[in-house]
Enzyme design. Structure first.
Site, PDB file in Angstrom:
ATOM      1  CG  HIS A 166      22.099  60.838   8.247  1.00  0.00           C
ATOM      2  ND1 HIS A 166      21.828  59.970   7.213  1.00  0.00           N
ATOM      3  CD2 HIS A 166      22.233  60.062   9.363  1.00  0.00           C
ATOM      4  CE1 HIS A 166      21.819  58.732   7.666  1.00  0.00           C
ATOM      5  NE2 HIS A 166      22.049  58.754   8.965  1.00  0.00           N
ATOM      6  CB  SER A 240      18.251  64.540   1.623  1.00  0.00           C
ATOM      7  OG  SER A 240      18.041  63.787   0.448  1.00  0.00           O
TER       8      SER A 240
END
Length: 480
Positions: A166, A240
């Site tokens: 993540h 990200s």
């Protein structure tokens, strides 16, 4: 030039200059407040814990360790006029301890700051981490289904492993709440999925004796996933900040990484003057008052103690804020994206921001070169309205990896890149993109133009690039 055009031009010029001057004044005042808070937290830490915690206000004060190429120059390179004038000299000389800023490893290893939340959910990792060697990341695993595939052609295929990472201020829920429930039968039968809570986030350990460097992050993934489950090969899918960690991990294990899919990677071009980390910090956290998200990012990125104050009021009291939001929204359960915002400590977020997002800027080229030499397949997905990591980041990757698949999603931002994606043709990393977006009939080369926005589950974080992006998110989820 008409009078209207002339007046409009000067009005915009005046507004720009006014905003620049006002920003300078406000951030100058914040520089002064930061110095005051540095002294205040110093003595509050000594009062509550018996010892002042390390901070990065002085170049010589690295705190825990300063191994070569691990600690970002942005930690001590953030200029503060009041600090440079020597405002911190007197309180530091007044302090009797000669070990100022040196952290006691034994005390801090499995404890939390007084300014961090001590609720059961936030400190549950401590129950299983008596020793440092026992610390492992929280990993959610979706095993391949075995029912109904015996005797079929799929049953003879080897099970493939996929590791999901993540982004910043997120958790493994980013993937488990969106990707895992929407897999096809083929995907469920042939892939073993690992969704990882990165070090310092979600339900993973948040030790105080770490600087959350890039090495800290990928070594914990090696220990908690690759070694723990004896993975001989795997695919990487990241979003990200997780993209940087994934690149470092893939560069270290190029022989066993089959492919890597990067969603909104913050891979900025290396600075020519050698100050790559500082250049990235100035791009992702520009000192501006407007738009407000940029102002908030600047405070959290440039000011260590102001950021700690915000974490104290928000993260430490997250249960209070969650109850308030439940009352306002009249919902029994909040969206997982909101819950993920507070599942970190100030230390884990602060150091991950600087040592990973900024600190890795000078190493990206080397990682990409390693992947090219090893023939690792690279796929990139990016939104054309991404303000956090502009689309130029993907173009830069293309210059370093000519065979990479670069897919630009129209009208998508950094966190909503999955909300409005259109392109479904990915030549090299098809299975990764199918997993990311849970799409059926992927082999058909087609573009989805007329499907409603609500069709797509978001694989996004919670921090938006602006109000327009935030409204787009709630527009898609307003009826849920």
């Amino acid at each position: 030039m008409s009078p209207g055009t002339f007046s409009g031009k000067w009005a915009r010029k005046f507004a720009t200059n006014f905003h620049t001057c006002l920003s300078f004044i406000v951030f100058l005042w914040l520089d002064f407040v930061e110095v005051i808070l540095c002294v205040l937290f110093r003595y509050l830490d000594k009062f509550f814990e018996g010892k002042a915690s390390a901070c990065q206000c002085l170049r010589s004060n690295y705190g825990i360790r300063n191994e070569e190429n691990e600690v970002s120059e942005t930690l001590h390179g953030r200029k503060n006029i009041f600090r440079e004038m020597g405002f911190l000299r007197f309180p530091r000389k007044w302090d009797d301890s000669k070990k100022t800023g040196i952290v006691d490893h034994e005390v801090m290893k499995n404890s939390h700051r007084w300014s961090d939340c001590g609720c059961e959910s936030c400190v549950s990792w401590m129950n299983n981490c008596v020793q440092d060697d026992e610390q492992k990341l929280h990993v959610q695993i979706k095993e391949p289904l075995q029912e109904g595939i015996e005797g079929s052609r799929e049953s003879t295929a080897a099970i493939e492993n996929v590791i999901f990472l993540h982004g910043f201020l997120s958790s493994s829920s980013f993937w488990t709440e969106t990707v895992f429930p929407n897999l096809s039968d083929h995907q469920s039968n042939n892939y073993r999925l690992f969704a990882v809570d990165l070090l310092g986030f979600g339900r993973s350990p948040k030790p105080r004796d770490k600087l959350y460097t890039l090495r800290d992050h990928f070594e914990m993934i090696e220990k908690s996933v690759i070694s723990q489950f004896d993975l001989k090969s795997f695919h990487l899918v990241a979003h990200s900040m997780g993209c940087i960690i994934a690149l470092a991990l893939a560069a270290k294990h190029p022989n066993i990484v089959r492919s890597i899919t990067l969603v909104a990677p913050p891979c900025f071009p290396d600075s020519r003057d050698g100050a790559a980390s500082l250049a990235v910090l100035k791009r992702v956290a520009e000192k501006r008052l407007w738009p407000l998200p940029t102002f908030g990012t600047a405070i959290m990125s440039w000011y260590e103690h102001l950021g700690r104050c915000l974490c104290f009021f928000i993260c430490r009291h997250h249960r209070t804020w969650e109850n308030i939001l439940k009352l306002l929204t009249q919902r029994r359960e909040l969206h997982f994206l909101i819950m993920d915002l507070t599942k970190h400590t100030h230390q884990s977020a602060w150091y991950s921001m600087h040592n990973v997002i900024c600190g890795a800027a000078g190493h990206i080229d080397g990682y990409l070169e390693t992947l090219v030499k090893s023939g690792v397949k690279v796929c990139v997905i990016h939104g054309d309205r991404d303000q956090t990591a502009p689309v130029e980041c993907s173009h830069y990757i293309k210059t370093k990896v000519p065979d990479a698949d670069i897919n630009i999603i129209s009208k998508a931002g950094h966190k909503t890149v999955a909300l409005e994606f259109k392109l479904l043709e990915f030549k090299q990393c098809k299975f990764c993109c199918r997993l990311c977006y849970g799409m059926e009939n992927f082999e058909n080369e087609r573009v989805i133009e007329d499907m409603p926005l609500e069709t797509f589950e978001p694989t996004i974080g919670m921090l938006f690039d602006g109000y327009e992006e935030m409204f787009e998110f709630y527009k898609a989820y307003g009826r849920q």
